[in-house]
Motif scaffolding. Structure first.
Motif, short mmCIF file in Angstrom:
data_model
loop_
_atom_site.label_atom_id
_atom_site.label_comp_id
_atom_site.label_asym_id
_atom_site.label_seq_id
_atom_site.Cartn_x
_atom_site.Cartn_y
_atom_site.Cartn_z
N GLN A 181 -39.11 -17.62 8.21
CA GLN A 181 -40.13 -16.76 8.71
C GLN A 181 -41.84 -17.64 7.94
N LYS A 182 -41.04 -17.95 6.61
CA LYS A 182 -41.95 -18.35 6.26
C LYS A 182 -42.62 -20.39 6.67
N ARG A 190 -49.05 -2.16 17.79
CA ARG A 190 -48.49 -0.13 18.18
C ARG A 190 -49.51 0.71 18.03
N GLU A 238 -43.47 -4.67 22.29
CA GLU A 238 -44.44 -4.53 20.52
C GLU A 238 -43.47 -4.20 20.13
N ASP A 289 -49.24 -4.76 14.18
CA ASP A 289 -49.59 -3.07 13.83
C ASP A 289 -50.60 -2.88 14.29
N SER A 298 -36.08 -9.10 18.79
CA SER A 298 -36.53 -7.95 17.37
C SER A 298 -36.45 -8.95 16.32
N LYS A 332 -46.47 -13.88 8.95
CA LYS A 332 -47.36 -12.57 8.57
C LYS A 332 -48.54 -11.58 9.53
N LYS A 373 -39.64 -2.73 1.45
CA LYS A 373 -40.71 -3.83 1.75
C LYS A 373 -41.82 -3.32 1.49
#
Ligand code: CAA
Length: 389
Positions: free
Chosen positions: A182-183, A247, A371, A244, A136, A237, A389
């Motif tokens: 993350q970046k 899902r 997912e 998205d 997650s 990203k 966000k």
């Protein structure tokens, strides 16, 4: 019902829906129990699905796909899932997690090389994000991609890769700059037969047993720098954007499972006699059917809405994260509810492998997990609602 008053289907949509339904019921439904039992990958039917255009529905014709829209995709996927959830997840990963990301973020050269084999169903595509200690919390991956001239060298271990044991191509995510968290994640296109790539242990799963899932191990794997998807550091990203789309596919898979389980219960409730009448005539069973049907139709509305939002985003460039999360959350919890109630209505025979109802029950559970778990979907929705966000 599959044509709703507020979503009248076009002739083209009805055509793909009917083609998918006929194929699923004639070619997949009869073999689903056998492949569930053996855990064998259903290569032949997947190839036929490719020939029918189901493995790259939204991919333009010039790259080997069917060139249709997201609504066409969810309609076809739902029909395949009604016959077998394993075929449906293989189709969903191919279409959404592999083709969609490549279409959205790939260069022309990458699309020409990496789309046609997968979109035509001649080869299988996969998506590799998760690691043993990074599920997650996807931004905490440890696998490394180190630049070396015109190459990247990949090292690490990925887990829970749908189609991992069989895929010929993969979109994978690795750290190029761990300090940036993350970046510092980048995305890559991988030909699985590259030296240094090993398929790890195949997972012995509770459900979707004909879909193969495994670890992937990378030891000094050299891939051309030209295989990087998007810019360095853009990988997280890209992973989220692609999920998205994914899902919506899993929501459609859940809807198909729920519909199959509902239909079995509806027929059984009309035929099974107890205490002098069909069990459906007892309010206890009738009300169960009413709740099952209502949730199924609500899930369908959320899925069609998410599909249209994704379609709109193709031109506006906007996000549809919340619509996709709501569709997946509700449809997967509906699949669990409906398969549970269907098994209960069937009683002992529902618990037997003589009917597919116990398989629907086992298959439904994964839709609340992969997912993005239901908890992650709630996080995505609540963050959007609160403007966090
Ligand atoms: N689209 C575009 N950008 C997005 C985005 C999206 N959907 N979600 C997040 N981002 C961006 C954010 O805007 C943010 O950008 P900035 O820093 O520029 O503002 C950046 O990504 C980081 O976002 P967050 O701070 O929200 O990141 P987070 O660490 O809090 O994580 C999360 C967010 C929603 C929990 C995410 O980690 C997540 O979705 N986790 C679940 C992962 C998952 O679904 N795994 C399943 C793997 S695939 C699989 O199941 C196997 C299979 O083969 C089927």
């Amino acid at each position: 019902m599959s044509d709703l008053a507020i979503f009248p289907l076009s002739d083209e949509h009805k055509m793909i829906q009917t083609a998918a339904r006929d194929f699923a019921q004639n070619e997949i439904a009869p073999i689903a129990a056998k492949f569930d039992e053996s855990g064998e990958f259903p290569r032949e039917t997947i190839k036929k699905m490719g020939a029918m255009g189901f493995m790259g529905i939204e991919v333009p014709d010039e790259y080997g796909g069917a060139g249709m829209d997201t609504l066409a995709y969810v309609l076809a996927l739902e029909e395949i899932a009604r016959a077998d959830a394993s075929h449906a997840v293989i189709m969903s990963v191919n279409n959404s997690l592999y083709c969609h990301g490549l279409l959205k973020f790939g260069t022309e050269e990458q699309k020409r090389k990496f789309l046609p084999p997968i979109a035509s169903g001649k080869a299988i595509g996969a998506y590799s994000l998760t690691e043993p200690m990074s599920g997650s919390d996807a931004g905490t991956m440890k696998s490394r991609a180190t630049r070396d001239g015109d190459f990247y060298v990949l090292n690490g271990r990925k887990s829970w890769v749908t189609s991992g044991p069989v895929a010929e191509y993969m979109v994978i995510f690795m750290m190029t700059d761990p300090e940036k968290k993350q970046k510092g994640v980048s995305a890559f296109l991988l030909e699985v037969n590259t030296p240094g790539v090993t398929r790890g242990k195949k997972e012995p799963k509770m459900g979707i047993r004909a879909s193969a899932t495994s670890e992937m191990i990378f030891e000094n794997v050299r891939i051309p720098a030209a295989n990087r998807l998007g810019a360095e550091g853009e990988g997280f990203k890209i992973a989220m954007t692609v999920l998205d789309a994914g899902r919506i596919g899993i929501a459609s898979q859940a809807l198909g499972i729920a519909e199959a389980a509902y239909e079995a219960a509806r027929v059984y409730a009309g035929e099974r006699i107890a205490f002098g009448q069909p069990i459906g005539a007892f309010q206890g069973t009738g009300f169960k059917l009413a709740d099952m049907k209502t949730r199924i139709e609500a899930a369908r509305l959320l899925i069609y809405n998410a599909a249209l939002s994704k379609e709109r985003a193709k031109t506006s460039g906007g996000r549809y994260s919340e619509e996709a999360a709501m569709a997946k959350l509700f449809a997967s919890e509906t699949a669990m509810f409906v398969t549970h109630q269907s098994l209960q209505i069937h009683g002992g025979i529902g618990y037997s492998k003589e009917l597919p109802v116990e398989r629907y029950f086992r298959d439904a559970k994964i839709t609340e997990i992969y997912e993005g778990t239901s908890e992650i979907q709630r996080l995505v929705i609540s963050r959007q609602e609160l403007g966090l966000k």
